[in-house]
Scaffold this motif. Structure first.
Motif, PDB file in Angstrom:
ATOM      1  N   ASP B  41      40.972  41.053  46.987  1.00 57.48           N
ATOM      2  CA  ASP B  41      39.559  39.409  47.650  1.00 57.48           C
ATOM      3  C   ASP B  41      38.662  40.526  47.975  1.00 57.48           C
ATOM      4  O   ASP B  41      37.467  40.169  47.573  1.00 57.48           O
ATOM      5  CB  ASP B  41      40.328  38.514  49.215  1.00 57.48           C
ATOM      6  CG  ASP B  41      41.091  37.807  49.046  1.00 57.48           C
ATOM      7  OD1 ASP B  41      40.904  36.893  47.882  1.00 57.48           O
ATOM      8  OD2 ASP B  41      41.836  37.697  50.149  1.00 57.48           O
ATOM      9  N   LEU B  44      37.479  41.703  43.997  1.00 61.93           N
ATOM     10  CA  LEU B  44      36.720  40.829  43.857  1.00 61.93           C
ATOM     11  C   LEU B  44      35.146  40.356  44.247  1.00 61.93           C
ATOM     12  O   LEU B  44      34.822  39.838  43.733  1.00 61.93           O
ATOM     13  CB  LEU B  44      38.045  38.668  43.461  1.00 61.93           C
ATOM     14  CG  LEU B  44      37.237  37.855  42.582  1.00 61.93           C
ATOM     15  CD1 LEU B  44      37.807  38.188  40.815  1.00 61.93           C
ATOM     16  CD2 LEU B  44      38.464  37.577  42.420  1.00 61.93           C
ATOM     17  N   GLU B  48      31.646  40.344  41.827  1.00 60.89           N
ATOM     18  CA  GLU B  48      31.527  39.146  41.948  1.00 60.89           C
ATOM     19  C   GLU B  48      30.116  39.720  42.374  1.00 60.89           C
ATOM     20  O   GLU B  48      28.435  39.112  41.493  1.00 60.89           O
ATOM     21  CB  GLU B  48      31.239  38.233  43.020  1.00 60.89           C
ATOM     22  CG  GLU B  48      32.126  37.084  41.476  1.00 60.89           C
ATOM     23  CD  GLU B  48      33.082  36.345  42.984  1.00 60.89           C
ATOM     24  OE1 GLU B  48      33.038  36.149  44.425  1.00 60.89           O
ATOM     25  OE2 GLU B  48      34.057  35.482  42.441  1.00 60.89           O
ATOM     26  N   LEU B  66      40.111  47.252  39.571  1.00 54.54           N
ATOM     27  CA  LEU B  66      41.142  46.283  39.106  1.00 54.54           C
ATOM     28  C   LEU B  66      42.550  46.666  38.957  1.00 54.54           C
ATOM     29  O   LEU B  66      44.029  45.720  38.853  1.00 54.54           O
ATOM     30  CB  LEU B  66      39.757  44.965  39.893  1.00 54.54           C
ATOM     31  CG  LEU B  66      41.168  43.760  39.850  1.00 54.54           C
ATOM     32  CD1 LEU B  66      41.265  43.629  41.398  1.00 54.54           C
ATOM     33  CD2 LEU B  66      39.725  42.564  39.369  1.00 54.54           C
ATOM     34  N   ALA B  82      41.215  41.547  33.458  1.00 57.12           N
ATOM     35  CA  ALA B  82      39.713  42.552  34.183  1.00 57.12           C
ATOM     36  C   ALA B  82      39.630  43.673  33.117  1.00 57.12           C
ATOM     37  O   ALA B  82      38.312  44.192  33.201  1.00 57.12           O
ATOM     38  CB  ALA B  82      41.093  43.782  35.420  1.00 57.12           C
ATOM     39  N   LEU B 101      34.396  36.586  34.271  1.00 57.72           N
ATOM     40  CA  LEU B 101      34.356  36.363  35.435  1.00 57.72           C
ATOM     41  C   LEU B 101      35.154  35.248  35.666  1.00 57.72           C
ATOM     42  O   LEU B 101      36.337  35.231  37.162  1.00 57.72           O
ATOM     43  CB  LEU B 101      33.556  37.089  36.457  1.00 57.72           C
ATOM     44  CG  LEU B 101      33.176  37.252  37.906  1.00 57.72           C
ATOM     45  CD1 LEU B 101      34.571  37.735  38.077  1.00 57.72           C
ATOM     46  CD2 LEU B 101      32.236  37.133  38.290  1.00 57.72           C
ATOM     47  N   LEU B 104      38.987  35.215  34.948  1.00 52.67           N
ATOM     48  CA  LEU B 104      39.696  36.293  36.119  1.00 52.67           C
ATOM     49  C   LEU B 104      40.040  35.505  37.466  1.00 52.67           C
ATOM     50  O   LEU B 104      40.849  35.351  38.315  1.00 52.67           O
ATOM     51  CB  LEU B 104      38.839  37.906  36.764  1.00 52.67           C
ATOM     52  CG  LEU B 104      39.327  38.560  37.785  1.00 52.67           C
ATOM     53  CD1 LEU B 104      40.823  39.639  37.185  1.00 52.67           C
ATOM     54  CD2 LEU B 104      38.232  39.735  38.016  1.00 52.67           C
ATOM     55  N   ARG B 105      38.881  34.445  38.131  1.00 50.64           N
ATOM     56  CA  ARG B 105      38.582  33.979  39.423  1.00 50.64           C
ATOM     57  C   ARG B 105      40.219  32.949  38.868  1.00 50.64           C
ATOM     58  O   ARG B 105      40.747  32.826  40.169  1.00 50.64           O
ATOM     59  CB  ARG B 105      37.580  33.636  39.430  1.00 50.64           C
ATOM     60  CG  ARG B 105      36.960  33.533  40.423  1.00 50.64           C
ATOM     61  CD  ARG B 105      35.850  33.466  40.472  1.00 50.64           C
ATOM     62  NE  ARG B 105      34.389  33.390  40.723  1.00 50.64           N
ATOM     63  CZ  ARG B 105      33.632  33.616  40.094  1.00 50.64           C
ATOM     64  NH1 ARG B 105      33.017  32.600  39.313  1.00 50.64           N
ATOM     65  NH2 ARG B 105      32.599  34.093  40.323  1.00 50.64           N
ATOM     66  N   TRP B 108      43.196  34.608  39.149  1.00 48.73           N
ATOM     67  CA  TRP B 108      42.587  35.240  40.539  1.00 48.73           C
ATOM     68  C   TRP B 108      44.139  34.288  41.680  1.00 48.73           C
ATOM     69  O   TRP B 108      45.130  34.414  42.270  1.00 48.73           O
ATOM     70  CB  TRP B 108      41.720  35.758  41.235  1.00 48.73           C
ATOM     71  CG  TRP B 108      42.230  36.336  42.786  1.00 48.73           C
ATOM     72  CD1 TRP B 108      41.648  35.522  43.579  1.00 48.73           C
ATOM     73  CD2 TRP B 108      42.857  37.367  43.055  1.00 48.73           C
ATOM     74  NE1 TRP B 108      42.204  36.386  44.905  1.00 48.73           N
ATOM     75  CE2 TRP B 108      42.642  37.322  44.690  1.00 48.73           C
ATOM     76  CE3 TRP B 108      44.014  37.994  42.137  1.00 48.73           C
ATOM     77  CZ2 TRP B 108      43.326  38.704  45.156  1.00 48.73           C
ATOM     78  CZ3 TRP B 108      44.281  39.344  43.402  1.00 48.73           C
ATOM     79  CH2 TRP B 108      44.260  39.787  44.237  1.00 48.73           C
TER      80      TRP B 108
END
Ligand code: FE2
Ligand code: FE2
Lengths: 351, 126
Positions: B41, B44, B48, B66, B82, B101, B104-105, B108
């Motif tokens: 968390d 990330l 960002e 990551l 990543a 990104l 990736l989110r 996640w």
């Protein structure tokens, strides 16, 4: 054994630490190269597993910093690299890394790499311990200077020459020469058992004192014999015992302590006899000046077949210049040393 | 658990791989996952922020970390996402980063949704 684990990411660090502990290592962790270097300076770490990419100081830079300094013992460094860095293994090698591990590593692979590292470090410890032991014995004999250092070089030259002869092909190989180099400095270890009044006497020894002095071969032989019996798989102890016991035997059977004849004397004893005498002749002692190479050469040739094994003399004659060169090198070193500090224990590192 | 669910879950979290890395210690594996989620968390959020301020050097470094963490935590999906960001940042292709990104989110949140379901964890590795 203690391991320093260097890793910036806490999850990877956790897994690394867990694996190391599982394999029985004592682990300290550091978050980057700078932190790791500070810990290494305490002198408590000889085995380092480090991530490659890290903030502040990366693994390659850490390697470079480690190699730039003299440490009391070798520091073995394993770098953990991710796939896109495999191409830069050369860079890691140049920086002084000993081994690499692909990230994410498999614990079994880590274990294998660490075992290799431990083995190399233990070889170093063994070599250093043997040499330290020999130096300890020599320390009571202040006149001999770099006798042990030169002598083992002479032994190596002779051993390497004989290893090329058909006659010795089965007995003398690279491993034999390495053992000879390692153990020949122990030849006079028995002198620790000789009383000072005899060992340090400046003038000539009386016959009675000489009898006491001769005991050093037996004392050294039996001390190492006890060790060799306790660790029968340690070949270097067996060779060290033979050398200590037989380096004063003579080819014609008039030597001591056991009056062995010709090839009854182990080859390592016949080799060390020549190396020992050559060095004693060509260096200064309290009771005599240094003799030139040419004179020493004549004296040694005179001992062919009486004091010395003719084969070993032949090997000596084929490498005369190398002997002279070794003598010269240590003379230069002695000059350099005296300009600097008191002589430090010379390292014999096989890595 | 149904067959296709298991196949789906494998790319999120490779349990077998995780157990090898943790040398069969289930309790430890649980701790690693908890730590991974906790630090993930944070990582990330940092990533960002680095993307927002267009600091490619930091983006590459954070994505690299990551990537390493996901590889060790046996999360191949996250690891791949990543890695994509890291290589875009190293090649300075800034335009591709926001979309990556986003991927990736997404991965996640899949991971976060998957891991609490690990009450079957001990049986799965028995
Ligand atoms: Fe001797
Ligand atoms: Fe000697």
């Amino acid at each position: 054994m203690r391991v320093l684990a260097v890793e910036d990411d806490c999850v990877s660090a956790e897994i690394l630490e867990n694996s190391l502990k599982h394999f029985g290592f004592e682990v300290t962790t550091a978050k980057n190269g700078r932190e790791a270097f500070e810990l290494i300076r305490t002198g408590r770490y000889r085995l380092v597993v480090s991530d490659w990419e890290m903030p502040e100081m990366n693994g390659v830079e850490l390697c470079r910093q480690i190699r730039q300094r003299q440490w009391s013992s070798y520091i073995y460094v394993i770098l953990v690299t991710s796939h896109n860095e495999v191409g830069s293994v050369v860079e890691g090698l140049n920086a002084g890394a000993d081994d690499f591990l692909a990230k994410p590593f498999q614990p079994e692979e880590l274990r294998v790499r660490l075992r290799t590292g431990e083995r190399i470090l233990s070889l170093e410890s063994r070599d250093v311990v043997i040499f330290a032991l020999a130096k300890l014995a020599e320390s009571r004999d202040p006149e001999t200077g770099a006798h042990l250092e030169r002598m083992r070089e002479y032994c190596r030259i002779l051993g390497e020459e004989l290893s090329r002869w058909d006659k010795f092909r089965h007995d003398v190989d690279g491993q034999y020469v390495q053992l000879l180099y390692l153990t020949s400095p122990l030849h006079d270890i028995g002198k620790v058992g000789i009383p000072d009044r005899v060992l340090l006497k400046p003038g000539r020894l009386t016959p009675e004192e000489f009898e006491i002095m001769k005991q050093h071969a037996v004392i050294g032989g039996s001390t190492l014999d006890a060790a060799a019996r306790a660790y029968p798989e340690a070949q270097f102890l067996t060779m060290a015992r033979e050398i200590a016991l037989t380096h004063h035997e003579r080819y014609d059977g008039t030597g001591y302590p056991r009056s062995l004849h010709g090839e009854e004397i182990p080859l390592c004893g016949r080799i060390t006899a020549v190396a020992d005498v050559y060095d004693a002749l060509t260096t200064r002692r309290v009771y005599k000046p240094a003799i030139s190479h040419e004179t020493a050469r004549e004296m040694i040739i005179e001992g062919r077949g009486t004091q010395f094994d003719p084969d070993v003399i032949e090997a000596f004659l084929r490498h005369e210049e190398d002997f002279v060169e070794v003598g010269r090198r240590f003379d230069e070193q002695a000059v350099l040393q005296s300009e600097k500090q008191p002589p430090a224990l010379v390292h014999s590192v096989g890595v | 658990m149904k067959q296709e669910d298991q196949a789906q879950a494998a790319t999120v979290l490779d349990i077998e791989d995780l157990m090898t890395r943790c040398l069969g210690n289930i309790e430890f594996a649980g701790r690693v996952l908890a730590k991974f989620q906790e630090s993930g968390d944070e990582h990330l959020a940092e990533l960002e922020q680095a993307v927002a301020s267009q600091d490619t050097e930091a983006v590459a470094q954070l994505a690299h970390r990551l990537k390493g963490a996901s590889a060790n935590a046996a999360a191949p999906g996250l690891c791949a996402r990543a890695a994509e960001i890291e290589s875009a940042a190293r090649q300075r292709s800034l335009r591709e980063i926001p979309a990556r990104l986003e991927n990736l989110r997404h991965e996640w949140s899949r991971f976060a949704a998957e891991v609490p379901r690990l009450d079957w964890f001990p049986e799965a590795t028995a």
